[in-house]
Write a protein that holds these residues in place. Sequence first.
Motif, PDB file in Angstrom:
ATOM      1  N   SER A  49      45.856 -92.195   7.463  1.00 25.03           N
ATOM      2  CA  SER A  49      45.698 -93.588   7.844  1.00 25.03           C
ATOM      3  C   SER A  49      46.993 -94.128   8.436  1.00 25.03           C
ATOM      4  N   VAL A  50      46.844 -95.232   9.159  1.00 24.70           N
ATOM      5  CA  VAL A  50      47.998 -95.975   9.654  1.00 24.70           C
ATOM      6  C   VAL A  50      47.829 -97.422   9.254  1.00 24.70           C
ATOM      7  N   ASP A  51      48.948 -98.074   8.906  1.00 27.28           N
ATOM      8  CA  ASP A  51      48.868 -99.481   8.541  1.00 27.28           C
ATOM      9  C   ASP A  51      49.193-100.350   9.757  1.00 27.28           C
ATOM     10  N   SER A  52      49.397-101.642   9.539  1.00 25.94           N
ATOM     11  CA  SER A  52      49.611-102.570  10.651  1.00 25.94           C
ATOM     12  C   SER A  52      50.926-102.327  11.382  1.00 25.94           C
ATOM     13  N   THR A  53      51.833-101.588  10.748  1.00 23.74           N
ATOM     14  CA  THR A  53      53.095-101.249  11.416  1.00 23.74           C
ATOM     15  C   THR A  53      53.035 -99.853  12.032  1.00 23.74           C
ATOM     16  N   SER A  54      51.848 -99.262  12.022  1.00 21.80           N
ATOM     17  CA  SER A  54      51.607 -97.890  12.500  1.00 21.80           C
ATOM     18  C   SER A  54      52.295 -96.839  11.649  1.00 21.80           C
ATOM     19  N   ARG A  55      52.619 -97.199  10.427  1.00 24.54           N
ATOM     20  CA  ARG A  55      53.180 -96.209   9.507  1.00 24.54           C
ATOM     21  C   ARG A  55      52.069 -95.275   9.028  1.00 24.54           C
ATOM     22  N   PRO A  56      52.257 -93.965   9.227  1.00 14.61           N
ATOM     23  CA  PRO A  56      51.192 -93.024   8.843  1.00 14.61           C
ATOM     24  C   PRO A  56      51.339 -92.525   7.415  1.00 14.61           C
ATOM     25  N   THR A  57      50.216 -92.208   6.812  1.00 14.74           N
ATOM     26  CA  THR A  57      50.201 -91.485   5.544  1.00 14.74           C
ATOM     27  C   THR A  57      49.122 -90.414   5.641  1.00 14.74           C
ATOM     28  N   MET A  91      32.519 -83.111   9.331  1.00 17.10           N
ATOM     29  CA  MET A  91      32.303 -84.231  10.247  1.00 17.10           C
ATOM     30  C   MET A  91      33.474 -85.182  10.036  1.00 17.10           C
ATOM     31  N   TYR A  92      34.130 -85.563  11.118  1.00 17.09           N
ATOM     32  CA  TYR A  92      35.286 -86.445  11.035  1.00 17.09           C
ATOM     33  C   TYR A  92      34.892 -87.854  11.479  1.00 17.09           C
ATOM     34  N   TYR A  93      35.298 -88.848  10.673  1.00 20.52           N
ATOM     35  CA  TYR A  93      34.947 -90.234  10.921  1.00 20.52           C
ATOM     36  C   TYR A  93      36.194 -91.099  11.058  1.00 20.52           C
ATOM     37  N   CYS A  94      36.121 -92.025  11.975  1.00 15.24           N
ATOM     38  CA  CYS A  94      37.135 -93.044  12.144  1.00 15.24           C
ATOM     39  C   CYS A  94      36.712 -94.284  11.352  1.00 15.24           C
ATOM     40  N   ALA A  95      37.666 -94.966  10.725  1.00 14.70           N
ATOM     41  CA  ALA A  95      37.353 -96.154   9.938  1.00 14.70           C
ATOM     42  C   ALA A  95      38.372 -97.245  10.198  1.00 14.70           C
ATOM     43  N   ALA A  96      37.938 -98.487  10.043  1.00 12.08           N
ATOM     44  CA  ALA A  96      38.819 -99.638  10.215  1.00 12.08           C
ATOM     45  C   ALA A  96      38.554-100.657   9.122  1.00 12.08           C
ATOM     46  N   HIS A  97      39.605-101.379   8.749  1.00 10.46           N
ATOM     47  CA  HIS A  97      39.460-102.480   7.801  1.00 10.46           C
ATOM     48  C   HIS A  97      40.326-103.624   8.309  1.00 10.46           C
ATOM     49  N   ARG A  98      39.698-104.598   8.953  1.00 11.18           N
ATOM     50  CA  ARG A  98      40.434-105.644   9.622  1.00 11.18           C
ATOM     51  C   ARG A  98      41.022-106.706   8.683  1.00 11.18           C
ATOM     52  N   LEU A  99      40.768-106.566   7.373  1.00 13.93           N
ATOM     53  CA  LEU A  99      41.355-107.499   6.414  1.00 13.93           C
ATOM     54  C   LEU A  99      42.496-106.886   5.622  1.00 13.93           C
ATOM     55  N   LEU A 100      42.806-105.625   5.899  1.00 10.62           N
ATOM     56  CA  LEU A 100      43.898-104.944   5.205  1.00 10.62           C
ATOM     57  C   LEU A 100      44.974-104.551   6.206  1.00 10.62           C
ATOM     58  N   PHE A 101      46.239-104.694   5.809  1.00 10.79           N
ATOM     59  CA  PHE A 101      47.342-104.476   6.741  1.00 10.79           C
ATOM     60  C   PHE A 101      48.354-103.462   6.234  1.00 10.79           C
ATOM     61  N   ARG A 102      48.395-103.218   4.939  1.00  7.76           N
ATOM     62  CA  ARG A 102      49.286-102.222   4.364  1.00  7.76           C
ATOM     63  C   ARG A 102      48.640-101.680   3.105  1.00  7.76           C
ATOM     64  N   ASP A 103      49.248-100.644   2.547  1.00 11.96           N
ATOM     65  CA  ASP A 103      48.663 -99.978   1.374  1.00 11.96           C
ATOM     66  C   ASP A 103      47.199 -99.660   1.640  1.00 11.96           C
ATOM     67  N   CYS A 104      46.956 -99.031   2.776  1.00 10.65           N
ATOM     68  CA  CYS A 104      45.595 -98.733   3.202  1.00 10.65           C
ATOM     69  C   CYS A 104      44.922 -97.839   2.145  1.00 10.65           C
ATOM     70  N   PRO A 105      43.723 -98.157   1.750  1.00  9.25           N
ATOM     71  CA  PRO A 105      43.066 -97.397   0.677  1.00  9.25           C
ATOM     72  C   PRO A 105      42.691 -95.983   1.110  1.00  9.25           C
ATOM     73  N   THR A 106      42.556 -95.123   0.130  1.00 10.24           N
ATOM     74  CA  THR A 106      42.215 -93.727   0.401  1.00 10.24           C
ATOM     75  C   THR A 106      40.814 -93.361  -0.072  1.00 10.24           C
ATOM     76  N   THR A 107      40.071 -94.344  -0.540  1.00  5.41           N
ATOM     77  CA  THR A 107      38.692 -94.099  -0.960  1.00  5.41           C
ATOM     78  C   THR A 107      37.733 -94.670   0.082  1.00  5.41           C
ATOM     79  N   ALA A 108      36.705 -93.897   0.396  1.00 10.17           N
ATOM     80  CA  ALA A 108      35.781 -94.276   1.465  1.00 10.17           C
ATOM     81  C   ALA A 108      35.080 -95.600   1.166  1.00 10.17           C
ATOM     82  N   ASP A 109      34.780 -95.856  -0.106  1.00 10.23           N
ATOM     83  CA  ASP A 109      34.056 -97.078  -0.471  1.00 10.23           C
ATOM     84  C   ASP A 109      34.829 -98.344  -0.118  1.00 10.23           C
TER      85      ASP A 109
END
Length: 124
Positions: A49-57, A91-109
């Motif tokens: 994932s990447v956060d709002s600063t494009s920091r990858p994890t 199967m690879y999926y792209c996901a977005a969460h427009r209300l989260l900006f950092r500490d991006c979650p790692t669970t699909a739910d």
Amino acid sequence: QAQLMESGGGSVQTGGSLKLSCSTSGYYGVFCMAWFRQDSGKEREWVASVDSTSRPTYADSVKGRFTISKDNTKSTLDLQMNSLKPEDTAMYYCAAHRLLFRDCPTTADSWREWGQGTQVIVSS
């Protein structure tokens, strides 16, 4: 209308490379974005994932082999996958969460918006 659309999947041999792209048409601003994958009969697994600063994890299973990046000129979220292994098949999926900006979650739910997926097959 905002839409996520993946491309770039395919079949490669062990050790090969693929680059996945997720078109982020209609998405404006910066927020959490991620790649997940799901193999038959398994739960959807966080890849990177990447956060709002494009920091990858990265998940430990792909660290050092995969690179996630945002291309703002093309409005895509990319995933460069090198040194592919058969266990990367999914199967690879792209996901977005427009209300989260950092500490991006790692669970699909925890993610709200998904693309339709692109298949990656790695043969031994």
